[in-house]
Design a protein around this motif. Structure first.
Motif, mmCIF file in Angstrom:
data_model
loop_
_atom_site.group_PDB
_atom_site.id
_atom_site.type_symbol
_atom_site.label_atom_id
_atom_site.label_comp_id
_atom_site.label_asym_id
_atom_site.label_seq_id
_atom_site.Cartn_x
_atom_site.Cartn_y
_atom_site.Cartn_z
ATOM 1 N N SER A 16 -2.648 1.244 5.068
ATOM 2 C CA SER A 16 -2.588 2.689 5.302
ATOM 3 C C SER A 16 -1.783 2.985 6.557
ATOM 4 C CB SER A 16 -4.001 3.263 5.427
ATOM 5 O OG SER A 16 -4.741 3.078 4.232
ATOM 6 N N LEU A 17 -2.040 2.232 7.635
ATOM 7 C CA LEU A 17 -1.263 2.442 8.860
ATOM 8 C C LEU A 17 0.222 2.200 8.616
ATOM 9 C CD1 LEU A 17 -4.076 2.528 10.188
ATOM 10 C CD2 LEU A 17 -3.140 1.179 12.067
ATOM 11 N N LYS A 18 0.535 1.171 7.830
ATOM 12 C CA LYS A 18 1.937 0.894 7.530
ATOM 13 C C LYS A 18 2.586 2.052 6.772
ATOM 14 C CE LYS A 18 1.881 -4.182 7.467
ATOM 15 N NZ LYS A 18 2.181 -5.403 6.681
ATOM 16 N N ARG A 23 2.900 6.399 -5.518
ATOM 17 C CA ARG A 23 2.699 6.600 -6.950
ATOM 18 C C ARG A 23 1.587 7.597 -7.241
ATOM 19 N NH1 ARG A 23 2.467 0.997 -7.093
ATOM 20 N NH2 ARG A 23 0.395 1.060 -8.069
ATOM 21 N N HIS A 24 0.676 7.769 -6.273
ATOM 22 C CA HIS A 24 -0.457 8.672 -6.493
ATOM 23 C C HIS A 24 -0.405 9.912 -5.599
ATOM 24 C CE1 HIS A 24 -2.532 6.031 -9.296
ATOM 25 N NE2 HIS A 24 -2.103 5.027 -8.551
ATOM 26 N N GLY A 25 0.801 10.199 -5.074
ATOM 27 C CA GLY A 25 1.012 11.468 -4.411
ATOM 28 C C GLY A 25 0.550 11.576 -2.980
ATOM 29 N N LEU A 26 0.361 10.458 -2.285
ATOM 30 C CA LEU A 26 -0.042 10.497 -0.885
ATOM 31 C C LEU A 26 1.103 10.054 0.016
ATOM 32 C CD1 LEU A 26 -2.924 10.159 -2.408
ATOM 33 C CD2 LEU A 26 -3.713 9.458 -0.144
ATOM 34 N N GLY A 27 1.179 10.688 1.177
ATOM 35 C CA GLY A 27 2.205 10.337 2.142
ATOM 36 C C GLY A 27 1.676 10.411 3.550
ATOM 37 N N PRO A 28 2.559 10.272 4.538
ATOM 38 C CA PRO A 28 2.140 10.282 5.936
ATOM 39 C C PRO A 28 1.252 11.477 6.287
ATOM 40 C CG PRO A 28 4.417 9.595 5.792
ATOM 41 C CD PRO A 28 4.010 10.021 4.400
ATOM 42 N N GLU A 29 0.214 11.161 7.061
ATOM 43 C CA GLU A 29 -0.771 12.097 7.588
ATOM 44 C C GLU A 29 -1.810 12.557 6.572
ATOM 45 O OE1 GLU A 29 0.756 15.178 10.127
ATOM 46 O OE2 GLU A 29 2.294 13.874 10.952
ATOM 47 N N ASP A 30 -1.671 12.175 5.304
ATOM 48 C CA ASP A 30 -2.772 12.396 4.363
ATOM 49 C C ASP A 30 -3.914 11.457 4.708
ATOM 50 O OD1 ASP A 30 -1.558 14.395 2.834
ATOM 51 O OD2 ASP A 30 -0.565 12.931 1.529
ATOM 52 N N ARG A 31 -5.131 11.855 4.354
ATOM 53 C CA ARG A 31 -6.298 11.028 4.652
ATOM 54 C C ARG A 31 -6.758 10.240 3.419
ATOM 55 N NH1 ARG A 31 -5.003 15.377 7.590
ATOM 56 N NH2 ARG A 31 -6.640 16.693 6.706
ATOM 57 N N MET A 43 0.811 -1.215 0.000
ATOM 58 C CA MET A 43 0.000 0.000 0.000
ATOM 59 C C MET A 43 0.849 1.273 0.000
ATOM 60 S SD MET A 43 -3.271 -0.495 -0.219
ATOM 61 C CE MET A 43 -3.863 1.071 0.418
ATOM 62 N N ALA A 44 2.002 1.272 0.685
ATOM 63 C CA ALA A 44 2.841 2.476 0.721
ATOM 64 C C ALA A 44 3.309 2.848 -0.682
ATOM 65 C CB ALA A 44 4.035 2.261 1.645
ATOM 66 N N ASP A 45 3.671 1.851 -1.472
ATOM 67 C CA ASP A 45 4.110 2.128 -2.847
ATOM 68 C C ASP A 45 2.935 2.632 -3.683
ATOM 69 O OD1 ASP A 45 6.333 1.950 -4.802
ATOM 70 O OD2 ASP A 45 4.966 0.564 -5.811
ATOM 71 N N LEU A 46 1.760 2.047 -3.489
ATOM 72 C CA LEU A 46 0.566 2.524 -4.198
ATOM 73 C C LEU A 46 0.306 3.995 -3.872
ATOM 74 C CD1 LEU A 46 -2.868 0.754 -4.541
ATOM 75 C CD2 LEU A 46 -2.747 3.006 -3.517
#
Length: 510
Positions: free
Chosen positions: A78-80, A52-60, A46-49
């Motif tokens: 998501s938690l990972k 690739r779509h511009g999301l990182g830590p603390e995004d919802r 999921m972290a790689d997914l």
């Protein structure tokens, strides 16, 4: 000096590989299953997914997902990744989704294909939303979750503090606008170590079936956190939990723990014959929450199934049950005793302790309390008072220490200067053999004084004088002055998706 990773995904997912459970089924759903090993590997992608779509830590990332095996993959993945998952009620209207998605500023949305049509009218009105992943069907021009996940490279869970925000839940909104409730990583294990371990005694050999859905706090614990805390297996039901669908799945899987809500238990009892239906032979525990369980329903279930329902009380703010009956120590008509790890007290309108058998608002103290509400500072201040959390529920404490539910703070009203607990009248009505469900609200008489008015759902067509019968029945059960002056027979009662009766809607038409 290094510290242990406080990311909850390690305890609930990755730990099981270290303990040799990689090949064991974590989730069953129809003809599909998900092992602990598959859950760990797919959630690692999921972290790689997200990257690739511009999301990182603390995004919802909003989740409008049915109870399918992709739900735990998205949640724990998501938690990972440090992204904050926001599971949402799958039965809301487009306007409600618009409010929540804009309020949370979700950048990603995971939606089950059958629910996509509801969202179409609002998708162009969500400026923060960057990616829409469709689960379990034709993506119809959006991103195919299965394909996107398959492309991902596994990454280990990020480091997280136990006190770091892990996920949000939105309150059911039974009395107003839904509120975003922010929970930290450690709260998940807190509920498992208290209620699941100390009350349920859940073990690795259990097979848990929660008809209560994963999108709200009660179902999230029952159907995911609790079984994963001990390496057990959970069965998922994607569709609506009707008596028929629940009995059918129970017959197939033979669960050891069943989790429902009072409305469902009442409907299931109404459909039973004298003998227990197939699928109940391995049951060792049943639990209920969402609203107080009527005594009549609990006793009828016990008589037919041979297993008690442990009625308990929890909230979105506390994440799960903090007050409950116990195995071998059930008193129907009460909510039991405090769950280990929690403290309770009753206070009056001025915040003073209520003594004796007085009625007061329940406050609860425990480590699983939420951080607060998102974008609602004043509401956070009035609900979370230091170590104590206001529940909004009125209770009475018996001499033996057990608590008896009296109603929501906003639902209580006075008749002849004396407080009336709607739930007491409702229990009396439900104890009549003709009544399936009941709700009581205040209404004004010809003198402008408040008196009880009841809305009842009948099991089947009844005699013309059923209203008179019910009035006399309540007088005999709880007192002459408490009987409902008016009784409306209705086809159904307005409820939230969690089974809570929306009395404010009934008050509006009383």
């Amino acid at each position: 000096m290094s510290r242990p990773n406080g990311n909850a995904a390690h305890h609930f997912v990755d730990r099981h590989l270290e303990q040799g459970r990689g090949g064991k089924a974590a989730f069953l759903e129809g003809n599909r299953s998900l092992t602990y090993g598959e859950l760990a590997e797919r959630s690692d992608r999921m972290a790689d997914l997200y990257a690739r779509h511009g999301l990182g830590p603390e995004d919802r990332a909003a989740m409008i997902l049915l109870d399918v095996i992709e739900f735990p993959i998205v949640f724990w993945g998501s938690l990972k990744a440090g992204v904050i998952p926001v599971p949402l009620n799958t039965l809301l209207s487009a306007d409600h989704y618009r409010f929540i998605l804009r309020d949370s500023r979700a950048k990603a949305l995971f939606v089950s294909a059958p629910l996509l049509e509801t969202l179409r009218p609002i998708l162009d009105d969500l400026p923060c939303l960057q990616a829409i992943f469709v689960v379990g069907g034709d993506p119809e021009g959006f991103l195919d979750f299965a394909a996107e996940l398959a492309e991902g490279t596994p990454r280990p869970a990020i480091e997280a503090s136990p006190d770091e925000t892990a996920f949000w839940l939105y309150s059911s909104g039974s009395t107003g606008t839904p509120k975003g409730v922010r929970h930290v990583h450690s709260s998940l294990q807190g509920t498992a170590d208290s209620y699941a371990a100390e009350v349920l005694g859940i073990g690795e050999e259990d097979l848990v079936f929660s008809a209560a859905k994963l999108f709200f706090a009660y179902g999230l614990g029952n159907g995911m956190t609790f079984p994963l805390s001990v390496g057990a297996t959970a069965a998922l039901l994607p569709g609506r939990p009707t008596p028929q669908s629940v009995f059918e799945l129970m017959s197939q899987i033979q669960p050891t723990i069943f989790c429902g809500v009072p409305t469902l238990y009442a409907a299931m009892v109404a459909q039973m014959q004298d003998d227990a239906p197939p699928g109940c032979g391995r049951l060792r525990l049943c639990i209920s929450a969402g609203e107080a369980l009527p005594k009549e329903v609990g006793e009828s279930w016990r008589m037919r199934i041979g297993v008690d329902i442990l009625d308990g009380v929890g909230s979105t703010e506390m994440l799960h049950i903090f007050l409950s009956n116990r195995p071998g120590d059930v008193v129907y008509g009460t909510s039991g005793l405090a769950v280990p790890g929690y403290e309770l007290r009753l206070v009056d309108e001025s915040g003073q302790e209520v003594g004796g058998d007085g009625i007061g608002e329940m406050l609860v103290k425990g480590d699983t309390a939420a951080e607060g509400y998102w974008n609602k500072r004043q509401k956070s201040r009035s609900t979370f008072e230091g170590h104590w959390t206001r529940t909004g529920d009125k209770y009475q404490r018996r001499a033996d220490g057990r608590y008896v539910y009296c109603g929501r703070t906003d639902d209580m009203f006075k008749v002849s200067g004396i407080w009336v607990a709607p739930f007491e009248i409702e229990q009396a009505l439900v104890s009549h053999p003709a009544v399936l469900e009941a709700a009581v609200v205040p209404a004004l008489d010809e003198n402008g004084l408040e008196k009880p008015k009841a809305f009842v759902v009948l099991k089947q067509a009844a005699a013309d004088d059923i209203a008179l019968q019910l009035k006399e029945h309540v007088k005999a059960a709880v007192g002459k002055w408490k009987y409902p002056r008016w009784i409306d027979v209705v086809d159904s009662l307005p409820k939230t998706a969690t089974g809570k009766i929306q009395r404010f809607k009934l008050r509006a038409c009383a």
